[in-house]
Design a protein around this motif. Structure first.
Motif, PDB file in Angstrom:
ATOM      1  N   PRO A 204      25.393  38.228  40.420  1.00 15.66           N
ATOM      2  CA  PRO A 204      26.465  37.618  39.928  1.00 15.66           C
ATOM      3  C   PRO A 204      27.309  39.171  39.188  1.00 15.66           C
ATOM      4  CG  PRO A 204      25.112  36.217  39.000  1.00 15.66           C
ATOM      5  CD  PRO A 204      24.558  36.773  39.974  1.00 15.66           C
ATOM      6  N   ARG A 205      26.744  39.895  38.488  1.00 20.87           N
ATOM      7  CA  ARG A 205      27.093  40.855  38.250  1.00 20.87           C
ATOM      8  C   ARG A 205      27.784  41.976  38.987  1.00 20.87           C
ATOM      9  NH1 ARG A 205      23.898  44.799  33.790  1.00 20.87           N
ATOM     10  NH2 ARG A 205      24.199  42.189  32.676  1.00 20.87           N
ATOM     11  N   ASP A 206      26.613  42.276  40.533  1.00 21.74           N
ATOM     12  CA  ASP A 206      27.194  43.167  41.443  1.00 21.74           C
ATOM     13  C   ASP A 206      28.799  42.433  41.871  1.00 21.74           C
ATOM     14  OD1 ASP A 206      25.716  44.684  40.599  1.00 21.74           O
ATOM     15  OD2 ASP A 206      23.954  43.981  41.905  1.00 21.74           O
ATOM     16  N   LEU A 207      29.206  40.965  41.979  1.00 21.46           N
ATOM     17  CA  LEU A 207      29.655  40.607  43.079  1.00 21.46           C
ATOM     18  C   LEU A 207      31.005  40.930  42.355  1.00 21.46           C
ATOM     19  CD1 LEU A 207      30.479  38.296  45.400  1.00 21.46           C
ATOM     20  CD2 LEU A 207      30.213  36.741  43.416  1.00 21.46           C
ATOM     21  N   VAL A 208      30.873  40.175  41.174  1.00 18.91           N
ATOM     22  CA  VAL A 208      32.349  40.315  39.684  1.00 18.91           C
ATOM     23  C   VAL A 208      32.503  41.200  39.945  1.00 18.91           C
ATOM     24  CG1 VAL A 208      32.803  40.315  37.873  1.00 18.91           C
ATOM     25  CG2 VAL A 208      31.090  38.424  38.182  1.00 18.91           C
ATOM     26  N   ALA A 209      31.767  42.566  39.387  1.00 18.17           N
ATOM     27  CA  ALA A 209      32.516  43.765  40.059  1.00 18.17           C
ATOM     28  C   ALA A 209      33.338  44.309  41.225  1.00 18.17           C
ATOM     29  CB  ALA A 209      31.597  45.130  39.712  1.00 18.17           C
ATOM     30  N   GLY A 210      32.172  43.964  42.731  1.00 16.84           N
ATOM     31  CA  GLY A 210      32.815  44.880  43.951  1.00 16.84           C
ATOM     32  C   GLY A 210      34.565  43.813  43.890  1.00 16.84           C
ATOM     33  N   LEU A 211      34.175  42.315  43.307  1.00 17.35           N
ATOM     34  CA  LEU A 211      35.104  41.654  44.052  1.00 17.35           C
ATOM     35  C   LEU A 211      36.875  42.567  42.831  1.00 17.35           C
ATOM     36  CD1 LEU A 211      33.756  37.420  43.497  1.00 17.35           C
ATOM     37  CD2 LEU A 211      35.355  39.101  45.343  1.00 17.35           C
ATOM     38  N   ASP A 212      36.059  42.711  41.999  1.00 19.88           N
ATOM     39  CA  ASP A 212      37.119  43.291  40.804  1.00 19.88           C
ATOM     40  C   ASP A 212      37.669  44.920  41.778  1.00 19.88           C
ATOM     41  OD1 ASP A 212      39.666  43.906  38.603  1.00 19.88           O
ATOM     42  OD2 ASP A 212      37.947  45.518  37.976  1.00 19.88           O
ATOM     43  N   ALA A 213      36.865  45.639  42.152  1.00 18.77           N
ATOM     44  CA  ALA A 213      37.273  46.777  42.682  1.00 18.77           C
ATOM     45  C   ALA A 213      37.483  46.915  44.140  1.00 18.77           C
ATOM     46  CB  ALA A 213      36.208  47.806  42.837  1.00 18.77           C
ATOM     47  N   GLU A 214      37.630  45.926  44.694  1.00 12.59           N
ATOM     48  CA  GLU A 214      38.305  45.486  46.084  1.00 12.59           C
ATOM     49  C   GLU A 214      39.529  44.388  46.260  1.00 12.59           C
ATOM     50  OE1 GLU A 214      34.533  45.232  49.880  1.00 12.59           O
ATOM     51  OE2 GLU A 214      34.163  46.437  48.175  1.00 12.59           O
ATOM     52  N   VAL A 215      38.932  43.018  45.730  1.00 13.94           N
ATOM     53  CA  VAL A 215      39.594  41.974  46.505  1.00 13.94           C
ATOM     54  C   VAL A 215      40.708  41.801  45.213  1.00 13.94           C
ATOM     55  CG1 VAL A 215      40.354  39.495  46.665  1.00 13.94           C
ATOM     56  CG2 VAL A 215      37.698  41.069  47.509  1.00 13.94           C
ATOM     57  N   LEU A 216      40.992  41.973  43.935  1.00 12.89           N
ATOM     58  CA  LEU A 216      41.345  42.192  43.392  1.00 12.89           C
ATOM     59  C   LEU A 216      42.897  43.646  43.490  1.00 12.89           C
ATOM     60  CD1 LEU A 216      39.963  40.658  40.229  1.00 12.89           C
ATOM     61  CD2 LEU A 216      41.816  39.545  41.591  1.00 12.89           C
ATOM     62  N   ALA A 217      41.899  43.940  43.291  1.00 10.35           N
ATOM     63  CA  ALA A 217      42.701  46.152  43.729  1.00 10.35           C
ATOM     64  C   ALA A 217      43.650  45.961  45.184  1.00 10.35           C
ATOM     65  CB  ALA A 217      41.713  46.851  43.549  1.00 10.35           C
ATOM     66  N   ASN A 218      42.919  45.357  46.421  1.00  7.47           N
ATOM     67  CA  ASN A 218      44.084  44.995  47.754  1.00  7.47           C
ATOM     68  C   ASN A 218      45.243  43.915  46.871  1.00  7.47           C
ATOM     69  OD1 ASN A 218      42.383  46.422  49.485  1.00  7.47           O
ATOM     70  ND2 ASN A 218      41.041  44.639  49.724  1.00  7.47           N
ATOM     71  N   ALA A 219      44.775  42.826  46.153  1.00  7.86           N
ATOM     72  CA  ALA A 219      45.731  42.540  45.473  1.00  7.86           C
ATOM     73  C   ALA A 219      46.320  42.762  44.578  1.00  7.86           C
ATOM     74  CB  ALA A 219      45.241  41.075  44.874  1.00  7.86           C
ATOM     75  N   ARG A 220      46.121  43.327  43.968  1.00 11.75           N
ATOM     76  CA  ARG A 220      47.150  44.143  43.550  1.00 11.75           C
ATOM     77  C   ARG A 220      47.745  45.213  43.421  1.00 11.75           C
ATOM     78  NH1 ARG A 220      42.961  44.156  39.258  1.00 11.75           N
ATOM     79  NH2 ARG A 220      42.398  45.913  40.687  1.00 11.75           N
ATOM     80  N   THR A 221      47.320  46.067  44.795  1.00  8.78           N
ATOM     81  CA  THR A 221      48.142  47.183  46.373  1.00  8.78           C
ATOM     82  C   THR A 221      49.824  46.270  46.822  1.00  8.78           C
ATOM     83  OG1 THR A 221      46.589  48.292  45.585  1.00  8.78           O
ATOM     84  CG2 THR A 221      47.773  48.459  47.269  1.00  8.78           C
ATOM     85  N   SER A 222      48.576  45.009  47.563  1.00  9.09           N
ATOM     86  CA  SER A 222      49.882  44.404  48.099  1.00  9.09           C
ATOM     87  C   SER A 222      50.973  43.840  47.954  1.00  9.09           C
ATOM     88  CB  SER A 222      49.038  43.423  49.273  1.00  9.09           C
ATOM     89  OG  SER A 222      48.687  42.343  48.547  1.00  9.09           O
ATOM     90  N   ALA A 223      50.854  43.230  46.777  1.00  9.35           N
ATOM     91  CA  ALA A 223      52.195  43.057  45.930  1.00  9.35           C
ATOM     92  C   ALA A 223      52.606  43.894  44.868  1.00  9.35           C
ATOM     93  CB  ALA A 223      51.638  41.753  44.908  1.00  9.35           C
ATOM     94  N   GLY A 224      51.924  45.234  44.475  1.00  7.19           N
ATOM     95  CA  GLY A 224      53.018  45.699  43.975  1.00  7.19           C
ATOM     96  C   GLY A 224      52.961  45.420  42.265  1.00  7.19           C
ATOM     97  N   LEU A 225      52.013  45.168  42.077  1.00  7.84           N
ATOM     98  CA  LEU A 225      51.304  45.265  40.835  1.00  7.84           C
ATOM     99  C   LEU A 225      50.109  46.059  40.012  1.00  7.84           C
ATOM    100  CD1 LEU A 225      50.174  40.829  41.185  1.00  7.84           C
ATOM    101  CD2 LEU A 225      52.857  41.553  40.428  1.00  7.84           C
ATOM    102  N   ARG A 226      51.113  45.807  38.437  1.00  8.10           N
ATOM    103  CA  ARG A 226      50.552  47.357  37.491  1.00  8.10           C
ATOM    104  C   ARG A 226      49.029  46.593  37.982  1.00  8.10           C
ATOM    105  NH1 ARG A 226      55.258  49.089  33.673  1.00  8.10           N
ATOM    106  NH2 ARG A 226      56.179  49.904  34.966  1.00  8.10           N
ATOM    107  N   GLU A 227      49.263  45.246  37.261  1.00 10.65           N
ATOM    108  CA  GLU A 227      47.951  44.853  36.603  1.00 10.65           C
ATOM    109  C   GLU A 227      47.382  43.361  37.087  1.00 10.65           C
ATOM    110  OE1 GLU A 227      48.645  43.557  32.376  1.00 10.65           O
ATOM    111  OE2 GLU A 227      47.432  45.196  32.394  1.00 10.65           O
ATOM    112  N   LEU A 228      46.533  42.370  37.748  1.00 14.02           N
ATOM    113  CA  LEU A 228      46.730  41.910  38.011  1.00 14.02           C
ATOM    114  C   LEU A 228      45.158  40.782  37.135  1.00 14.02           C
ATOM    115  CD1 LEU A 228      46.734  38.424  39.734  1.00 14.02           C
ATOM    116  CD2 LEU A 228      45.905  39.720  41.461  1.00 14.02           C
ATOM    117  N   PRO A 229      45.085  40.529  36.166  1.00 14.10           N
ATOM    118  CA  PRO A 229      44.154  39.900  34.815  1.00 14.10           C
ATOM    119  C   PRO A 229      43.423  38.829  35.935  1.00 14.10           C
ATOM    120  CG  PRO A 229      45.587  39.806  33.932  1.00 14.10           C
ATOM    121  CD  PRO A 229      46.519  40.697  34.948  1.00 14.10           C
ATOM    122  N   ALA A 230      42.062  38.546  36.149  1.00 14.06           N
ATOM    123  CA  ALA A 230      42.192  37.578  36.090  1.00 14.06           C
ATOM    124  C   ALA A 230      40.020  36.596  35.821  1.00 14.06           C
ATOM    125  CB  ALA A 230      41.381  37.397  37.586  1.00 14.06           C
ATOM    126  N   GLU A 231      39.913  35.630  35.752  1.00 16.48           N
ATOM    127  CA  GLU A 231      39.319  34.684  35.427  1.00 16.48           C
ATOM    128  C   GLU A 231      38.907  33.767  36.750  1.00 16.48           C
ATOM    129  OE1 GLU A 231      39.001  31.178  31.644  1.00 16.48           O
ATOM    130  OE2 GLU A 231      39.700  31.236  34.038  1.00 16.48           O
TER     131      GLU A 231
END
Length: 199
Positions: free
Chosen positions: A158-185
């Motif tokens: 779980p720890r590695d998975l959450v870190a990877g999702l933040d670094a890759e999946v959420l980062a891609n979503a922020r970049t593609s949507a042009g968002l400065r930040e995308l907080p997530a739960e």
């Protein structure tokens, strides 16, 4: 989260009041205190099948007053509309329908929230250790907020998975949507597999 807790507490209180009223009416209407040989407190509202909620005197007390019927009907209408509003509020899902993004031409463009959710789900499920995923974008004051539900495989960390999702999946979503930040739960759930007999 606080609003959900308050709603659940209020619903529980309303349910308890209605349950107590229903039990009181049931005990009186079925005359259970005489059949089962127990006594009721003197303040019990219904002590027998012939008891009524309002006596003749109570029902006709304000009938001659001009203000009685308008106030009574208006009060019941306010209670009914309040309960209807509350019920519709429980069924309403707060999802972000559209995102305004900077298209570079000074006008901007609208991006469907469902499209971002679908991308989050697809990229999360493609990530190692995630067997299924769900995503929802909800509006917040500072911008959109992502809620993820992830079904984890038994071997997932779980720890590695959450870190990877933040670094890759959420980062891609922020970049593609042009968002400065995308907080997530992210809510993580273990996937349970049925045992199979091996012959």
């Amino acid at each position: 989260m606080r609003r959900v807790t308050v709603n659940r507490i209020l619903l529980a209180l309303v349910g308890l009041v209605l349950l107590a009223l229903g039990v009181a009416v049931l005990i009186g209407s079925l005359n259970l205190q005489r059949h089962w040989d127990f006594t009721l407190p003197p303040s019990w509202p219904f002590s027998g099948p012939k008891d009524v909620l309002l006596t003749n005197h109570d029902r006709t007390l304000y009938r001659s007053r001009d203000w009685w019927w308008p106030v009574g009907i208006a009060s019941l209408a306010v209670v009914f509309l309040g309960m209807l509003w509350w019920l519709l509020g429980q069924a309403h899902t707060r999802r972000l329908r559209q995102l305004r993004i900077d298209s570079g031409d000074g006008q901007g463009a609208l991006l469907r929230g469902r499209a971002v959710e679908n991308v989050l789900v697809a990229e999360s499920e493609a990530y190692e250790g995630v067997e299924w995923a769900g995503a929802a974008l909800v509006p917040r004051r500072g911008g959109p907020f992502a809620r993820l539900i992830l079904g984890l495989a038994p071997h997932a960390a779980p720890r590695d998975l959450v870190a990877g999702l933040d670094a890759e999946v959420l980062a891609n979503a922020r970049t593609s949507a042009g968002l400065r930040e995308l907080p997530a739960e992210a809510r993580l759930r273990a996937v349970k597999h049925r045992a199979r007999r091996v012959s």
